[in-house]
Design an enzyme around this catalytic site. Structure first.
Site, PDB file in Angstrom:
ATOM      1  N   LYS A   9       6.017 -15.058   2.527  1.00 18.52           N
ATOM      2  CA  LYS A   9       5.777 -15.152   1.223  1.00 18.52           C
ATOM      3  C   LYS A   9       7.154 -15.021   0.430  1.00 18.52           C
ATOM      4  O   LYS A   9       7.226 -14.718  -1.138  1.00 18.52           O
ATOM      5  CB  LYS A   9       4.556 -14.390   0.109  1.00 18.52           C
ATOM      6  CG  LYS A   9       4.663 -14.971  -1.228  1.00 18.52           C
ATOM      7  CD  LYS A   9       3.752 -16.242  -0.794  1.00 18.52           C
ATOM      8  CE  LYS A   9       3.271 -17.095  -2.357  1.00 18.52           C
ATOM      9  NZ  LYS A   9       2.907 -18.357  -2.166  1.00 18.52           N
ATOM     10  N   ASP A  21      -1.008 -18.402   1.948  1.00 17.43           N
ATOM     11  CA  ASP A  21      -1.592 -19.244   1.869  1.00 17.43           C
ATOM     12  C   ASP A  21      -1.849 -20.411   2.287  1.00 17.43           C
ATOM     13  O   ASP A  21      -2.974 -20.572   2.397  1.00 17.43           O
ATOM     14  CB  ASP A  21      -0.619 -19.373  -0.404  1.00 17.43           C
ATOM     15  CG  ASP A  21       0.558 -20.527  -0.192  1.00 17.43           C
ATOM     16  OD1 ASP A  21       1.779 -20.178   0.783  1.00 17.43           O
ATOM     17  OD2 ASP A  21       0.489 -20.955  -0.908  1.00 17.43           O
ATOM     18  N   TYR A  25       0.873  -1.233   0.144  1.00 16.47           N
ATOM     19  CA  TYR A  25      -0.038   0.378   0.341  1.00 16.47           C
ATOM     20  C   TYR A  25       0.547   0.792  -0.504  1.00 16.47           C
ATOM     21  O   TYR A  25       0.325   2.440   0.396  1.00 16.47           O
ATOM     22  CB  TYR A  25      -0.917  -0.012   1.284  1.00 16.47           C
ATOM     23  CG  TYR A  25      -2.106  -0.510   1.205  1.00 16.47           C
ATOM     24  CD1 TYR A  25      -2.402  -2.100   0.694  1.00 16.47           C
ATOM     25  CD2 TYR A  25      -3.147  -0.033   1.249  1.00 16.47           C
ATOM     26  CE1 TYR A  25      -3.229  -2.783   1.119  1.00 16.47           C
ATOM     27  CE2 TYR A  25      -4.512  -1.397   1.372  1.00 16.47           C
ATOM     28  CZ  TYR A  25      -4.324  -2.504   1.142  1.00 16.47           C
ATOM     29  OH  TYR A  25      -5.432  -2.922   1.273  1.00 16.47           O
ATOM     30  N   ASP A  39      -4.396  -8.186   6.045  1.00 18.75           N
ATOM     31  CA  ASP A  39      -6.122  -7.259   4.760  1.00 18.75           C
ATOM     32  C   ASP A  39      -6.834  -8.413   4.505  1.00 18.75           C
ATOM     33  O   ASP A  39      -8.377  -8.580   5.091  1.00 18.75           O
ATOM     34  CB  ASP A  39      -5.856  -6.618   3.868  1.00 18.75           C
ATOM     35  CG  ASP A  39      -7.068  -5.743   3.744  1.00 18.75           C
ATOM     36  OD1 ASP A  39      -8.211  -5.394   3.741  1.00 18.75           O
ATOM     37  OD2 ASP A  39      -7.594  -5.503   2.326  1.00 18.75           O
ATOM     38  N   ASP A  57     -10.307 -10.231   6.989  1.00 15.13           N
ATOM     39  CA  ASP A  57     -11.514 -10.351   6.466  1.00 15.13           C
ATOM     40  C   ASP A  57     -12.150 -11.944   6.562  1.00 15.13           C
ATOM     41  O   ASP A  57     -12.918 -12.164   7.077  1.00 15.13           O
ATOM     42  CB  ASP A  57     -11.534 -10.365   4.924  1.00 15.13           C
ATOM     43  CG  ASP A  57     -12.330  -8.770   4.817  1.00 15.13           C
ATOM     44  OD1 ASP A  57     -11.994  -8.153   5.521  1.00 15.13           O
ATOM     45  OD2 ASP A  57     -12.277  -8.474   3.491  1.00 15.13           O
TER      46      ASP A  57
HETATM   47  C1  IPM Z   1      -9.537  -2.375   5.130  1.00 13.84           C
HETATM   48  C2  IPM Z   1     -10.054  -2.031   4.063  1.00 13.84           C
HETATM   49  C3  IPM Z   1      -9.487  -1.277   3.336  1.00 13.84           C
HETATM   50  C4  IPM Z   1      -8.410  -1.841   2.758  1.00 13.84           C
HETATM   51  C5  IPM Z   1      -9.992  -0.936   2.329  1.00 13.84           C
HETATM   52  C6  IPM Z   1     -11.452  -0.089   2.012  1.00 13.84           C
HETATM   53  C7  IPM Z   1      -9.241  -0.067   1.060  1.00 13.84           C
HETATM   54  O1  IPM Z   1     -10.230  -3.809   2.856  1.00 13.84           O
HETATM   55  O2  IPM Z   1      -9.196  -1.554   6.035  1.00 13.84           O
HETATM   56  O3  IPM Z   1      -9.661  -3.731   5.801  1.00 13.84           O
HETATM   57  O4  IPM Z   1      -7.796  -2.429   2.049  1.00 13.84           O
HETATM   58  O5  IPM Z   1      -7.055  -1.082   3.900  1.00 13.84           O
HETATM   59 MG    MG Z   2     -10.370  -4.854   4.529  1.00 14.73          MG
END
Ligand code: IPM
Ligand code: MG
Length: 352
Positions: A187, A220, A136, A244, A248
């Site tokens: 990785k 992975d 990022y 990230d 999730d």
């Molecule tokens: C998170 C979100 C963000 C990220 C998005 C909204 C860009 O997915 O905070 O995990 O990838 O950082």
């Molecule tokens: Mg995210």
């Protein structure tokens, strides 16, 4: 009496609904404590205003934000603004400008919540996400736009300073937990520069933490371990993009993205830290009054802890857990409760 100045930035979509609920709950906690107060200022930095005025953060906005003790953030993202524009317009300038390099994402199945895993109760993780560089970093570019030979690069940046400080942070946190275990996610088999530095520095830092048990997993492979053997993981440190994705997955395995909190920390407290639910704007349910405020409440508890109000943070966590256990669930958790009902249930416990 300590008074903390909090910048509330609800942003877009359900961010507005959940931050309003979070502010109510935080105010109730402050009243109840009698020992601290919260002074909120609301900032209408969002995509509607971006479309009208061409900016998310007005001139001098970041300077003003710096004077606050914490930032309580909802979500950013709207259908009429490209995602990379909204993200780089609001959230990333705060994370990166305020050097909030440590992103902390706890995951656990709250009482009364059903995990899709048969052994979901074993989930008790903290995902530590490097939050200032890596994938990022924003480093790259596009040339020959629109032509067949168009080229785009997206360069991951790993600095020794950036890598060392996130590993050190992860070790410090792992040390405070009962299992004292830290998994390095990498990785470095395929990515032989940045990821190899990432691993090397991890092992250097590990020497200062002989009491923390370490292991290493490819990104992975760690997804399968999260699903199949959740109880073998404790704290996980991963790069910006890897974490990230893993966070999730962690949220879904814990029952819903609607409960997952996050803290963007500037550990040295040179700048304010930012606290937000993970879920994002969620246009599909915006304005319907059914957004799950639990992620925001849990986030608020993390904010209180960071401010040093540990007792209030614990009270809030217990209230959250009592409410999830009692089955007051929004639709994302399979229930029919509204944002208002969940908020009232938590307030009711806090006002007793
Ligand atoms: C998170 C979100 C963000 C990220 C998005 C909204 C860009 O997915 O905070 O995990 O990838 O950082
Ligand atoms: Mg995210």
């Amino acid at each position: 009496m300590n008074t903390y100045r909090i910048a509330a930035v609800p942003g877009d979509g359900i961010g507005v609904e959940v931050i309003a609920a979070g502010v109510e709950v935080l105010e109730a906690l402050a009243r109840r404590s009698g020992s601290f107060a919260l002074d909120f200022k609301h900032f209408d930095w969002n995509s509607d205003n971006f479309v009208k005025h061409g900016h998310y953060i007005p001139d001098g906005g970041l300077e003003e934000l710096k004077t606050f003790d914490s930032i309580f953030f909802g979500a950013v993202g709207a259908l009429n603004v490209p995602d990379h524009v909204s993200l780089w317009g609001l959230r990333l300038p705060i994370c990166q400008g305020f050097d909030q390099y440590a992103n902390v994402r706890p995951a656990r199945v709250l009482p009364g919540v059903k995990s899709p895993l048969h052994n979901g109760q074993d989930i008790d993780w903290v995902v530590i996400r490097e939050n200032s560089e890596g994938e990022y970093s924003g480093n790259g570019g596009r040339v020959h736009r629109g032509l067949p030979e168009e080229v785009a690069t997206e360069v991951s940046v790993f600095t020794r300073v950036g890598v060392e400080r996130i590993h050190r942070f992860a070790f410090e946190l792992a040390r405070t937990r009962p299992r004292k275990q830290l998994t390095l996610v990498t990785k470095s088999n395929a990515q032989r520069h940045g990821m190899v530095l990432w691993d090397e520095v991890f092992h250097e830092v590990a020497k200062d933490f002989p009491d923390v048990r370490i292991d290493k997993e490819l990104v992975d492979a760690v997804t399968t371990r999260m699903v199949l053997k959740p109880g073998t993981l404790d704290v996980i440190v991963a790069t910006n993009l890897h974490a990230d994705i893993l966070s999730d997955l962690a949220a879904a395995l814990s029952g819903s993205l609607g409960i997952a909190p996050t803290a963007n920390l500037n550990p040295g407290k040179q700048f304010p830290s930012m606290f937000e639910p993970i879920h994002g704007s969620a246009f599909d349910i915006t304005g319907k009054g059914v957004a799950n405020p639990i992620a925001t409440f849990w986030t608020a508890a993390m904010m209180l802890e960071h401010l040093g109000e540990v007792q209030a943070a614990r009270q809030l966590m217990s209230a959250i857990e009592a409410v999830t256990e009692a089955g007051v669930h929004t639709p994302d958790l399979g229930g029919t409760a509204t944002t208002r009902q969940v908020t009232d249930a938590v307030l009711d416990l806090l006002n007793r």
